[in-house]
Design a protein around this motif. Structure first.
Motif, mmCIF file in Angstrom:
data_model
loop_
_atom_site.group_PDB
_atom_site.id
_atom_site.type_symbol
_atom_site.label_atom_id
_atom_site.label_comp_id
_atom_site.label_asym_id
_atom_site.label_seq_id
_atom_site.Cartn_x
_atom_site.Cartn_y
_atom_site.Cartn_z
ATOM 1 N N ARG A 105 0.490 -0.970 -0.125
ATOM 2 C CA ARG A 105 -0.212 0.031 -0.108
ATOM 3 C C ARG A 105 0.835 1.336 -0.073
ATOM 4 O O ARG A 105 0.221 2.354 -0.342
ATOM 5 C CB ARG A 105 -0.777 0.047 1.268
ATOM 6 N N SER A 106 2.088 0.965 0.199
ATOM 7 C CA SER A 106 3.083 2.397 0.272
ATOM 8 C C SER A 106 2.973 3.060 -1.243
ATOM 9 O O SER A 106 2.746 2.484 -2.115
ATOM 10 C CB SER A 106 4.404 1.808 0.594
ATOM 11 N N GLU A 107 3.105 4.357 -1.036
ATOM 12 C CA GLU A 107 3.578 5.191 -2.245
ATOM 13 C C GLU A 107 4.934 5.074 -2.773
ATOM 14 O O GLU A 107 5.274 5.619 -3.630
ATOM 15 C CB GLU A 107 3.150 6.550 -1.890
ATOM 16 N N LYS A 108 5.828 4.299 -2.101
ATOM 17 C CA LYS A 108 7.211 4.113 -2.379
ATOM 18 C C LYS A 108 7.267 2.947 -3.281
ATOM 19 O O LYS A 108 6.510 2.024 -3.144
ATOM 20 C CB LYS A 108 8.112 4.243 -1.145
ATOM 21 N N ILE A 109 8.645 2.783 -3.800
ATOM 22 C CA ILE A 109 8.844 1.607 -4.715
ATOM 23 C C ILE A 109 9.734 0.667 -4.099
ATOM 24 O O ILE A 109 10.613 1.216 -3.670
ATOM 25 C CB ILE A 109 9.382 1.925 -6.004
ATOM 26 N N TYR A 110 9.358 -0.682 -3.883
ATOM 27 C CA TYR A 110 9.954 -1.411 -3.039
ATOM 28 C C TYR A 110 10.453 -2.474 -4.291
ATOM 29 O O TYR A 110 10.005 -3.041 -4.999
ATOM 30 C CB TYR A 110 9.463 -2.394 -2.206
#
Length: 271
Positions: A105-110
């Motif tokens: 759900r993060s707005e960051k890229i993993y």
């Protein structure tokens, strides 16, 4: 959240984190045990991820393991104690699932970097990431049933969504191990390269991501992840409204068009 607090003092040993130029690298740091995802490690990972989620300077998060493994999965000896403590075992499962939901759900890229063993809980952690970079030499497996266990951190749901039910059943029911090249071929890895080229491939991947609008990356991740959970028509409607809002309100969307027209590099601001 009690388990998270319990792990706070142990976090430096089990989980390392370094931040450089907007990129955070989280390293599972118990190489002598192939980086098991036990109760304290999962809690430390969750705490670290939550800290990075609150850091506006970080847009890309790399997950990797020290030594010979990404993660060989759970601590089976520890499970023998957890199974006898039903509330504590449920707390562990909740924390593990919360960790993976935070990533999705993060707005960051993993980005998961898988160079060696990636089994069971390690596979479940990998599946929650947005991009998987795997070495040809990686050893990827579900492996739960090899010891009469079941995936409890979303593996039975994320794996078939990634590679289809038949391939997922093959990996789960047989416990077989596949390499990075096969993982890429069946859609379990985004990209696979020889181990010797892994760091260069990661650098190139991060450079590609950093050239993109952070707002655009956030939107694309949201649409792919959210749309895949619902019916096709609803997902298409979601995309339509999201893109309309993005294109008509963001600086980056218009700037991208202007840069194309003027044959220059876009000045992306993430807004």
């Amino acid at each position: 959240m009690a388990a998270v607090n319990e792990a706070a003092g142990d976090q430096q040993e089990r989980v390392l984190c370094a931040v450089e130029d907007g990129v955070a690298t989280i390293t599972l740091n118990r190489p002598d045990q192939l980086n098991p995802l036990d109760r304290l490690t999962v809690a430390a990972l969750l705490e670290q991820v939550q800290q990075l989620e609150a850091d506006g300077s970080v847009s890309i998060i790399v997950l990797r393991g020290a030594g010979r493994a990404f993660s060989a999965g759970g601590d089976l000896e520890g499970y023998m104690q957890l199974y006898r403590d039903r509330p504590e075992f449920m707390k562990f499962l909740r924390n593990f699932n919360l960790l993976l939901e935070e990533i999705e759900r993060s707005e960051k890229i993993y980005v998961a970097v898988v160079h060696g063993h990636c089994v069971a809980g390690g596979l479940e952690l990998m599946l929650a990431c947005d991009i998987v970079l795997a070495a040809h030499e990686a050893q990827i497996a579900d492996g739960h049933l090899n010891f009469a266990q079941l995936p409890g951190a979303g593996g039975s749901q994320r794996l078939p969504r990634a590679i289809g039910a038949l391939k997922a059943k093959l990996l789960v029911l047989t416990g077989r191990t596949i390499g990075g090249e096969e993982a890429e071929r069946i859609g379990l890895a985004s990209l696979s390269v020889p181990r010797s080229e892994l760091e260069a491939a990661l650098d190139g991947l991060i450079a590609d991501l950093k050239r993109k609008s952070p707002l655009g990356l956030k939107g694309a991740k949201y649409l792919i992840n959210t749309g895949g959970l619902g019916a096709r028509d609803a997902a298409l409607e979601l995309e339509l409204h999201y893109v309309h809002h993005y294109a008509t309100t963001s600086h980056d969307a218009y700037e991208g068009l202007a840069a194309f027209k003027e044959k220059r590099k876009p000045d992306l601001k993430g807004e």
